[in-house]
Enzyme design. Sequence first.
Site, PDB file in Angstrom:
ATOM      1  N   CYS A 122       0.837  -1.198   0.000  1.00  0.00           N
ATOM      2  CA  CYS A 122       0.000   0.000   0.000  1.00  0.00           C
ATOM      3  C   CYS A 122       0.878   1.256   0.000  1.00  0.00           C
ATOM      4  O   CYS A 122       1.550   1.544  -0.981  1.00  0.00           O
ATOM      5  CB  CYS A 122      -0.959  -0.055   1.189  1.00  0.00           C
ATOM      6  SG  CYS A 122      -2.317   1.093   1.009  1.00  0.00           S
ATOM      7  N   HIS A 150      -3.474  -5.365   0.549  1.00  0.00           N
ATOM      8  CA  HIS A 150      -2.953  -5.827   1.847  1.00  0.00           C
ATOM      9  C   HIS A 150      -2.955  -7.356   1.942  1.00  0.00           C
ATOM     10  O   HIS A 150      -3.959  -7.935   2.329  1.00  0.00           O
ATOM     11  CB  HIS A 150      -3.821  -5.269   2.977  1.00  0.00           C
ATOM     12  CG  HIS A 150      -3.676  -3.793   3.152  1.00  0.00           C
ATOM     13  ND1 HIS A 150      -2.637  -3.232   3.856  1.00  0.00           N
ATOM     14  CD2 HIS A 150      -4.421  -2.770   2.692  1.00  0.00           C
ATOM     15  CE1 HIS A 150      -2.752  -1.920   3.834  1.00  0.00           C
ATOM     16  NE2 HIS A 150      -3.824  -1.609   3.134  1.00  0.00           N
ATOM     17  N   GLU A 157      -1.630  -9.018   4.158  1.00  0.00           N
ATOM     18  CA  GLU A 157      -1.570  -9.431   5.564  1.00  0.00           C
ATOM     19  C   GLU A 157      -2.942  -9.613   6.205  1.00  0.00           C
ATOM     20  O   GLU A 157      -3.037 -10.162   7.295  1.00  0.00           O
ATOM     21  CB  GLU A 157      -0.741  -8.415   6.371  1.00  0.00           C
ATOM     22  CG  GLU A 157      -1.373  -7.032   6.568  1.00  0.00           C
ATOM     23  CD  GLU A 157      -1.110  -6.069   5.419  1.00  0.00           C
ATOM     24  OE1 GLU A 157      -0.891  -6.540   4.284  1.00  0.00           O
ATOM     25  OE2 GLU A 157      -1.157  -4.848   5.658  1.00  0.00           O
ATOM     26  N   GLY A 166      -1.675 -10.679  36.392  1.00  0.00           N
ATOM     27  CA  GLY A 166      -2.195 -10.886  35.042  1.00  0.00           C
ATOM     28  C   GLY A 166      -1.151 -11.608  34.201  1.00  0.00           C
ATOM     29  O   GLY A 166       0.000 -11.767  34.620  1.00  0.00           O
TER      30      GLY A 166
END
Length: 597
Positions: free
Chosen positions: A77, A164, A166, A219
């Site tokens: 792009c 794109h 991806e 976490g």
Amino acid sequence: MGIVVIDFGGQYAHLIANRIRRLHVYAEIRSPLVDVRELAEADGIILSGGPASVYDENAPAFNEEILHTGKPLLGLCYGHQLICQGFGGRVEPGDVSEFGAAYLDVQKREELFDGLAERELVWMSHRDSVAQLPDGFSVYGATEDCPVAAMGDPVRRIYGLQFHPEVTHSEHGMQMLDNFLTLCGAARDWTMDQYIEQVKERVQKQTAGRKVFLLVSGGVDSSVAFLLLNQALGEDRVLGLHIDNGFMRKGETALVERLMKDSGFHNLQVVDASADFLRALEGVAEPEEKRRLIGEEFLLVRDRALARLELDPEEWLLGQGTLYTDTIESGGTDNAAVIKTHHNRVGVIEELLAEGKVVEPLDQLYKDEARELGEKLGLPHHLVWRHPFPGPGLGVRALCSDGDERISSLETAESEAQEMAEKCGLDLDILPLRSVGVQGDSRTYAHPAVVSGDSDWATLEDLSTELTNSFTSINRVIYLLGPQERPTQGIKKGYLTRDRLDLLREADVIVMDALERHDLLREVTQMPTVLVPLSSDGVQESIVLRPISTDDFMTARFSQLPQAFIDEVRDGLLSLEGIEAVFYDITHKPPGTVEWE
Ligand code: XMP
């Protein structure tokens, strides 16, 4: 060394490295201003997309030497246009933009397009386009609106794609990326084990003999970071601090402590600051005030602990479990837009970052990769896959109230709302307390309506939507699960006290255990258990279950869980001393937030 992705700030830029790693090649993300000496070991370079036009005055500043390293280059792009311009071609501002699915006519089914069909579904998102190819380049593919959708120079191994590859909407995008990796001769040997070795090396280099201090919340991210730092630097050069703020789940602090010890590390200090937090929050019911005070107290406790430890700032760096997505959302890469400021990216930490004094071993990873890493490091499966838990913890799940908040305008809304519910064969009341919600882009602080009677999910879902759309005073709807006869309840005063938090901890364990036993931990993204000061006798209280499913937490649907699970949880909760009623939150987000606050 793998592939370096140069990030021009495109919304998909962060996906590229993730995709490359899924193809077992190591990938790292770098700024457009990177010194090319840092690229010396790279097998190839990918230039990401980005929101700018190559003509913009505010186009990201960029080190042009990146184009001329002699390494294989793939521009996507914006990167495609940059290659075109950089090698002497011409990019033109387009009159029409092309967004979404398009068919690519593949003109050269070799190299980058080896193994592809004549027509390929790809995902476009652009306005400018290549009008004239640079010398040495030829067209590899075109779409109806874009004559140079793909170009390449096989001699220099430089390629550009206007679309794109991806994103998953580009059907064989992974094949194209895979082909590029082959053209680069990149070794397919990247595994999480290797990442662990690479990141250890990086951390050793960055710390250069110094030590690292890090807060360990329990976490996934901070636990993984702590273990990794310990393995990389050794126990003597790492210190973890866990602050028990009194709003943790049952046994959480003990669990964190035990896990770290089981992993062989004894350098985690635990501060029980619950009394300080509870004192600071005494008599406070307003949600924003609660949050503000919890945040403030946290900083005070942290600073006191640091002062007590007397860490020399020249010797100690700050460690964080920041993920790549945290950086992106805070606009922390050079060219991305700010979405929300993450707590790992506040002012003082930015200053330390600039001085190279923050160590973030997970900063190139996504949540799924951090979890994989956690499993590799030996964290138990259930900890690694735990639901996210908010920083202020149960502090936002124990609803507080100064008492009855009934206002006269509620009476009119209530009788109209009751008519709506009656049509579904249900009883309705508007509760004289408030919880937080979200409508449009604004926060609401309004009343839940409670409905009771026999019903089914479809009816409840429609009624909930109708009620919250019709009355601004109602931002949530909850459904009575039990007891069968709803007791006549009023609002009692309730604040963040140890008794209430202990009761909520017991309730939360019942819910989380049942979720695990019924194998619902993946289907349900998060399930707050909320303590609500709704009481028939001024002593007992009520529980609201708030299971949701969502991909991004910006919007969420309330989960419609199996009856067997619901029955078990309801009975378990009603058997707790101090709980007299159990409700189920049937509100999507918007208009309800996930947390009640
Ligand atoms: P809401 O309630 O805004 O929550 O719909 C969206 C998601 O954010 C989590 N949340 C927090 N996470 N610190 C956190 O780390 C916080 O202060 C915080 N507040 C809300 C919430 O649990 C849900 O996943």
